[in-house]
Design an enzyme around this catalytic site. Structure first.
Site, PDB file in Angstrom:
ATOM      1  N   ALA A   6      48.810  48.985  36.449  1.00 17.52           N
ATOM      2  CA  ALA A   6      49.796  48.452  37.381  1.00 17.52           C
ATOM      3  C   ALA A   6      49.289  47.111  37.891  1.00 17.52           C
ATOM      4  O   ALA A   6      48.078  46.836  37.841  1.00 17.52           O
ATOM      5  CB  ALA A   6      50.001  49.440  38.525  1.00 17.52           C
ATOM      6  N   GLY A  35      47.539  52.356  34.793  1.00 16.24           N
ATOM      7  CA  GLY A  35      48.926  52.597  34.414  1.00 16.24           C
ATOM      8  C   GLY A  35      49.176  52.331  32.932  1.00 16.24           C
ATOM      9  O   GLY A  35      50.115  52.889  32.355  1.00 16.24           O
ATOM     10  N   GLU A  91      48.230  55.464  31.317  1.00 12.62           N
ATOM     11  CA  GLU A  91      49.266  56.444  31.665  1.00 12.62           C
ATOM     12  C   GLU A  91      50.546  56.216  30.873  1.00 12.62           C
ATOM     13  O   GLU A  91      51.229  57.170  30.488  1.00 12.62           O
ATOM     14  CB  GLU A  91      49.547  56.374  33.174  1.00 12.62           C
ATOM     15  CG  GLU A  91      48.355  56.884  33.971  1.00 12.62           C
ATOM     16  CD  GLU A  91      48.508  56.678  35.459  1.00 12.62           C
ATOM     17  OE1 GLU A  91      48.710  55.519  35.873  1.00 12.62           O
ATOM     18  OE2 GLU A  91      48.433  57.654  36.216  1.00 12.62           O
ATOM     19  N   GLU A 119      41.368  53.520  38.446  1.00  8.57           N
ATOM     20  CA  GLU A 119      41.962  53.443  39.794  1.00  8.57           C
ATOM     21  C   GLU A 119      40.955  53.740  40.905  1.00  8.57           C
ATOM     22  O   GLU A 119      40.980  53.134  41.964  1.00  8.57           O
ATOM     23  CB  GLU A 119      43.142  54.431  39.909  1.00  8.57           C
ATOM     24  CG  GLU A 119      44.390  54.003  39.175  1.00  8.57           C
ATOM     25  CD  GLU A 119      44.447  54.491  37.737  1.00  8.57           C
ATOM     26  OE1 GLU A 119      43.387  54.840  37.160  1.00  8.57           O
ATOM     27  OE2 GLU A 119      45.558  54.511  37.185  1.00  8.57           O
TER      28      GLU A 119
HETATM   29  C1  HXC Z   1      47.067  42.205  37.989  1.00  4.98           C
HETATM   30  C2  HXC Z   1      45.581  41.579  36.365  1.00  4.98           C
HETATM   31  C3  HXC Z   1      45.339  42.935  36.031  1.00  4.98           C
HETATM   32  C4  HXC Z   1      46.050  43.929  36.767  1.00  4.98           C
HETATM   33  C5  HXC Z   1      44.138  41.704  34.747  1.00  4.98           C
HETATM   34  N1  HXC Z   1      44.818  40.866  35.540  1.00  4.98           N
HETATM   35  N2  HXC Z   1      44.450  42.972  35.024  1.00  4.98           N
HETATM   36  N3  HXC Z   1      46.426  41.224  37.326  1.00  4.98           N
HETATM   37  N4  HXC Z   1      46.888  43.504  37.742  1.00  4.98           N
HETATM   38  N5  HXC Z   1      45.942  45.223  36.532  1.00  4.98           N
HETATM   39  C6  HXC Z   1      44.748  39.408  35.580  1.00  4.98           C
HETATM   40  C7  HXC Z   1      43.475  38.899  36.202  1.00  4.98           C
HETATM   41  O1  HXC Z   1      43.563  38.899  37.621  1.00  4.98           O
HETATM   42  C8  HXC Z   1      43.384  37.524  35.627  1.00  4.98           C
HETATM   43  O2  HXC Z   1      44.237  36.661  36.347  1.00  4.98           O
HETATM   44  C9  HXC Z   1      43.969  37.695  34.226  1.00  4.98           C
HETATM   45  O3  HXC Z   1      44.749  38.880  34.267  1.00  4.98           O
HETATM   46  C10 HXC Z   1      42.877  37.870  33.191  1.00  4.98           C
HETATM   47  O4  HXC Z   1      42.036  38.933  33.596  1.00  4.98           O
HETATM   48  P1  HXC Z   1      40.465  38.943  33.286  1.00  4.98           P
HETATM   49  O5  HXC Z   1      39.885  40.042  34.080  1.00  4.98           O
HETATM   50  O6  HXC Z   1      39.906  37.582  33.455  1.00  4.98           O
HETATM   51  O7  HXC Z   1      40.483  39.297  31.721  1.00  4.98           O
HETATM   52  P2  HXC Z   1      39.373  40.009  30.837  1.00  4.98           P
HETATM   53  O8  HXC Z   1      38.024  39.476  31.174  1.00  4.98           O
HETATM   54  O9  HXC Z   1      39.866  39.873  29.444  1.00  4.98           O
HETATM   55  O10 HXC Z   1      39.386  41.543  31.269  1.00  4.98           O
HETATM   56  C11 HXC Z   1      40.485  42.345  30.914  1.00  4.98           C
HETATM   57  C12 HXC Z   1      40.449  43.674  31.744  1.00  4.98           C
HETATM   58  C13 HXC Z   1      40.341  43.330  33.260  1.00  4.98           C
HETATM   59  C14 HXC Z   1      39.236  44.512  31.322  1.00  4.98           C
HETATM   60  C15 HXC Z   1      41.719  44.420  31.413  1.00  4.98           C
HETATM   61  O11 HXC Z   1      41.320  42.344  33.570  1.00  4.98           O
HETATM   62  C16 HXC Z   1      40.520  44.493  34.159  1.00  4.98           C
HETATM   63  O12 HXC Z   1      39.620  45.310  34.377  1.00  4.98           O
HETATM   64  N6  HXC Z   1      41.736  44.595  34.771  1.00  4.98           N
HETATM   65  C17 HXC Z   1      42.026  45.587  35.803  1.00  4.98           C
HETATM   66  C18 HXC Z   1      42.127  46.955  35.195  1.00  4.98           C
HETATM   67  C19 HXC Z   1      42.458  47.997  36.271  1.00  4.98           C
HETATM   68  O13 HXC Z   1      41.727  48.175  37.251  1.00  4.98           O
HETATM   69  N7  HXC Z   1      43.579  48.687  36.103  1.00  4.98           N
HETATM   70  C20 HXC Z   1      44.054  49.686  37.041  1.00  4.98           C
HETATM   71  C21 HXC Z   1      45.099  49.075  37.932  1.00  4.98           C
HETATM   72  S1  HXC Z   1      45.677  50.242  39.101  1.00  4.98           S
HETATM   73  P3  HXC Z   1      43.810  35.163  36.715  1.00  4.98           P
HETATM   74  O14 HXC Z   1      44.946  34.683  37.570  1.00  4.98           O
HETATM   75  O15 HXC Z   1      42.500  35.232  37.408  1.00  4.98           O
HETATM   76  O16 HXC Z   1      43.730  34.466  35.380  1.00  4.98           O
HETATM   77  C22 HXC Z   1      46.804  51.157  38.295  1.00  4.98           C
HETATM   78  C23 HXC Z   1      47.444  52.201  39.131  1.00  4.98           C
HETATM   79  C24 HXC Z   1      48.550  52.899  38.409  1.00  4.98           C
HETATM   80  O17 HXC Z   1      47.054  50.987  37.151  1.00  4.98           O
HETATM   81  C25 HXC Z   1      49.265  53.777  39.359  1.00  4.98           C
HETATM   82  C26 HXC Z   1      50.626  54.158  38.846  1.00  4.98           C
HETATM   83  C27 HXC Z   1      51.643  53.125  39.050  1.00  4.98           C
END
Ligand code: HXC
Length: 256
Positions: free
Chosen positions: A64, A107, A110, A130
Site C-alpha cells: 500500500a 499489500g 496480499e 507491515e
Molecule cells: C509509497 C513507496 C513504496 C510504498 C517504495 N516507494 N515503496 N512509496 N509506498 N509502499 C517509493 C519510495 O518512497 C521511493 O520514492 C521510490 O518508491 C523508490 O523506492 P526505493 O526504496 O528507493 O526503491 P528500491 O531501493 O528499489 O527498494 C524497493 C523496495 C522498497 C524494496 C520495494 O521501496 C521498500 O521496501 N518499499 C516499502 C515496502 C513496504 O514496507 N511495504 C508495505 C507497505 S504497508 P522517492 O520519492 O524517494 O523516489 C502495506 C499495508 C497493506 O502494504 C495493508 C492493506 C491495505
C-alpha cells in the site's frame, strides 16, 4: 496520460499491468480503485476467461502507498474506500493469476495471495513488512498466509517482516511455478491461456468450489461442490466436452 493500470487483451486473456514505477507500484487509493474497477468491468465479459495481474521486471507491488497511509487519520482509515478493495478483488469470479517479478511486499504480497495462482520469477521477493511500519497486514495477509503456509510460518513472516524468495515461496506452496529470470510474464500468460481454453462456465464454478475449501467446513464444502457440479452438468459446454471426447476430437467451448 498512461493509466495506473494498463489493460490489454490477448485472445481470451486480459493482462492488467500495474504502472506506477516511480513509487515501485505502491498501491495508492487511485490505483486500487482503477484495478478493482477494471476487474469488475472485465468480470462479466464473456470474452475474458482468465485475467493476469502483473507488475514490471523490478516490482510486482511494494505494498500500500505508505505516503498516503501516513497522512490518514484513524477515522479516515475506517471510512477509506481502499478498505473495500480486497472484498472487490475477492468477489471476482474470473480466474486470476498473479505474475510476480521483483518485490511483492505488504499489500503487493496480499494482492498476489488474493489471486488464484501465482507464477513467480526466480528473483521475486515476497514479504509482509507491515510490522516494521507499526501496523499489521490489512489486505488478507495474516489469513491467507496462515492458510497457505500454516500458522507457525505465517506467524514468523508477519511478526518479523522478513522477506522470502521465490523458491521458498514455492516450497511453502504459495507459488505455483517459479520460472527462469525474464520468463515470468510469458509463463503466466501461457498458464492463463490454458485456463482460457477450458469451458469458461466450468472454470468459474471450479474456482468457486476450490475457494469454498478455504471458507467452509468439509461437509459444507462438499455440499457446495455438489451444487456447483450440478450447475456444470447443466451447461451446453459439458455436452460438447463429453461428445468431443467420445468422437475423439477437440472440444469447442462456447461458454453456454
Ligand atoms: C509509497 C513507496 C513504496 C510504498 C517504495 N516507494 N515503496 N512509496 N509506498 N509502499 C517509493 C519510495 O518512497 C521511493 O520514492 C521510490 O518508491 C523508490 O523506492 P526505493 O526504496 O528507493 O526503491 P528500491 O531501493 O528499489 O527498494 C524497493 C523496495 C522498497 C524494496 C520495494 O521501496 C521498500 O521496501 N518499499 C516499502 C515496502 C513496504 O514496507 N511495504 C508495505 C507497505 S504497508 P522517492 O520519492 O524517494 O523516489 C502495506 C499495508 C497493506 O502494504 C495493508 C492493506 C491495505
Amino acid at each position: 496520460m498512461a493509466g495506473l493500470v494498463e489493460t490489454s487483451l490477448d485472445g481470451h486473456v486480459a493482462l492488467l499491468r500495474l504502472n506506477r514505477p516511480e513509487a515501485r507500484n505502491a498501491l495508492s487509493p487511485e490505483m486500487m480503485e482503477e484495478l478493482a474497477s477494471e476487474l469488475e468491468r472485465l468480470d462479466p465479459d464473456p470474452d475474458v476467461r482468465c485475467v493476469v495481474i502483473a507488475g514490471s521486471d523490478q516490482v510486482f507491488a511494494a505494498g500500500a502507498d505508505i505516503k498516503s497511509m501516513s497522512e490518514r487519520s484513524f477515522a479516515e482509515a475506517l471510512r477509506h474506500p481502499a478498505a473495500s478493495f480486497w472484498r472487490r478483488v475477492a468477489a471476482i469470479k474470473t480466474p486470476l493469476i498473479a505474475a510476480v517479478s521483483g518485490y511483492a511486499l505488504g499489500g503487493g504480497c496480499e494482492l498476489a495471495l488474493a489471486c488464484d495462482m501465482i507464477v513467480a520469477d526466480a528473483e521475486a521477493r515476497f514479504g509482509q513488512p507491515e510490522i516494521t511500519l507499526g501496523i499489521i497486514p490489512g489486505g488478507g495477509g495474516t489469513q491467507r498466509l496462515a492458510r497457505v503456509l500454516g500458522k507457525q510460518l505465517a506467524m514468523e513472516y508477519v511478526l518479523t517482516g522478513r522477506r522470502f524468495d521465490a523458491e521458498m515461496a514455492r516450497k511453502m506452496g504459495l507459488v505455483n511455478k517459479v520460472v527462469k529470470k525474464g520468463k515470468w510474464l510469458q509463463e503466466a500468460m501461457e498458464l492463463a491461456h490454458t485456463v482460457a481454453e477450458r469451458p469458461p462456465i466450468a472454470t468459474r464454478l471450479a474456482k468457486q468450489a476450490v475457494i469454498g475449501a478455504e471458507e467452509t467446513a468439509l461437509s459444507a464444502g462438499l455440499e457446495n461442490e455438489r451444487r456447483l457440479y450440478e450447475l456444470a452438468m447443466a451447461t451446453e459446454d459439458r455436452v460438447e466436452g463429453m461428445k468431443a471426447f467420445l468422437e475423439k476430437r477437440e472440444p469447442k467451448f462456447e461458454g453456454r
